[in-house]
Design an enzyme around this catalytic site. Structure first.
Site, PDB file in Angstrom:
ATOM      1  N   GLU A   1       0.826  -1.206   0.000  1.00 12.55           N
ATOM      2  CA  GLU A   1       0.000   0.000   0.000  1.00 12.55           C
ATOM      3  C   GLU A   1       0.861   1.258   0.000  1.00 12.55           C
ATOM      4  O   GLU A   1       0.553   2.245  -0.670  1.00 12.55           O
ATOM      5  CB  GLU A   1      -0.919  -0.036   1.220  1.00 12.55           C
ATOM      6  N   HIS A   2       1.956   1.236   0.742  1.00 14.64           N
ATOM      7  CA  HIS A   2       2.889   2.366   0.734  1.00 14.64           C
ATOM      8  C   HIS A   2       3.621   2.487  -0.602  1.00 14.64           C
ATOM      9  O   HIS A   2       3.757   3.566  -1.161  1.00 14.64           O
ATOM     10  CB  HIS A   2       3.925   2.186   1.848  1.00 14.64           C
TER      11      HIS A   2
END
Length: 409
Positions: free
Chosen positions: A50-51
């Protein structure tokens, strides 16, 4: 105007709720997969991915992604949970297309540069350190470990230092390619949106995804146990959990209202008895969390070390007494709080997108506000007490930080 639900030919779901009078829009991609699907030794992978997608995707680097959405006054962000990963945006009406294109780039064309990966690991380790320094956050992870043992659902979303450092670019690619299958994805949009335009965008951006089934998510079960962390803390942070109910269980609304009545506000039994009457706890509250296959009912509190064991015993006793004697007045007050919160949340475009996506994940359809309110209004003090009594007959999980409470409680 009623919300509209469409399923593309590959299984991806599109939910759209135009809101008359709205002057902004919310749109998001909701993936029904999170940390509970990670393999042993891969803790933190869902969160790391997600990052990483924000570090470059499509034809843009990290700055280009940020500038693209902020040039039009919008916002773009994401979050990861145990059973869900979400990429969401807020924009003005004319920029909904840009927002969805950016989200599509994030999950379909991330660069996942190896150098950026190593740098981002350090950012996440800092985030992990912040969590470890915050007992009121850390106690939740400890409680899941106590309740679920070594099952995947028990593992912390952030992972652990060793597992984070061991993750590779190939791990990220495999995760994205294996877990982000169209049958597990929901695009939800609400506010000042054109339903036909959003549907066309969804088809153009995601309609060619291969309709391969994702891996099965392993089922979980509540086992109970103790997780005692003796790290130094100004106060002792305590929590206990009992077996709750799955998201779709008929009695889930009843248990939710019971939790609100027992520890959901300043008028609740736990707050009044332990804080107001005895001065025993600065922070005390109850909560429920439900997944597809399991749920938790829990109580968290913080207190002086010398009173920790006594506070835990009193909190448990308060819950037990409420399960036997919750009154109509208490239930009505809890229902008013929950209904008001629900109505207020669904007045916002973001609240509606979140609600639609969660409803689809749980019930495979969009529940209307009237249906949700009707569920709450069907609950009586009797059914709330029954739901609570059922969980009291099961195992218990105990967690503490800064004291030996769990051994004495």
């Amino acid at each position: 105007m009623a919300a509209d639900l469409t399923r593309l030919s590959n299984g991806l779901t599109v939910a759209i709720d135009p809101m008359p009078g709205a002057r902004s829009a919310a749109i998001g991609l909701y993936a029904g997969v999170g940390s509970r699907s990670e393999a042993a030794g891969k803790g933190g992978l869902a969160h790391l991915l997600e990052h990483m997608v924000f570090k470059g995707a499509g034809g843009r680097d990290a700055r280009g992604i940020a500038e693209a959405i902020e040039d039009v006054g919008g916002s773009l962000n994401a979050w990861t949970a145990r059973d869900q990963t979400v990429f969401h945006a807020r924009t003005l009406p004319d920029d909904v297309g840009l927002a969805l294109e950016l989200i599509a780039d994030l999950v379909r064309a991330p660069k996942l540069d190896a150098g950026e990966l190593e740098r981002e690991k350090q950012v996440i380790l800092s985030e992990l350190g912040e969590c470890l320094d915050a007992p009121d956050d850390l106690i939740h992870d400890h409680l899941f470990e106590a309740a679920l043992g070594d099952q995947p659902l028990a593992r912390p979303v952030l992972g652990r230092e060793a597992s984070i450092l061991a993750l590779t670019r190939d791990d990220c690619l495999d995760w994205l390619g294996t877990e982000y299958r169209p049958s597990r994805l929901v695009i939800a949009a609400a506010g000042a949106v054109d339903a036909d335009a959003v549907l066309r965008l969804a088809e153009n951006l995601f309609g060619d995804l291969d309709p391969v089934d994702p891996p099965n998510i392993p089922a979980a079960h509540f086992v109970g146990g103790i997780r005692s962390d003796r790290k130094a803390a100004e106060q002792t942070h305590l929590a206990f959990a009992l077996p709750g109910l799955p998201s779709s269980h008929d009695d889930a609304p009843a248990l939710s209202l019971f939790s609100q009545a027992v520890g959901g506000g300043m008028s609740s039994r736990l707050f009044q008895e332990l804080r107001e009457e005895r001065g025993m706890a600065y922070s005390i509250y109850s909560w429920t969390q439900s997944f597809a296959d399991i749920g938790l009912f829990a109580v968290n509190l913080s207190t002086d070390k010398a009173r920790a064991a006594e506070a835990m015993v009193l909190a448990r006793d308060c819950v037990s007494r409420a399960a036997e004697g919750l009154t109509d007045a208490e239930l009505d007050r809890a229902r008013a709080q929950v209904e008001a919160g629900l109505i207020m949340a669904l007045e916002t475009a973001q609240g509606r997108t979140d609600s639609m996506a969660r409803s689809i994940e749980i019930f495979n359809r969009i529940m209307t506000l009237d249906e949700m309110l009707d569920e709450m209004r069907q609950v009586t003090a009797y059914t709330a007490r029954n739901a609570a009594q059922s969980m009291l007959s099961g195992p218990i999980a105990l967690a503490s930080i800064g004291g030996k409470l769990a051994l004495a409680a």
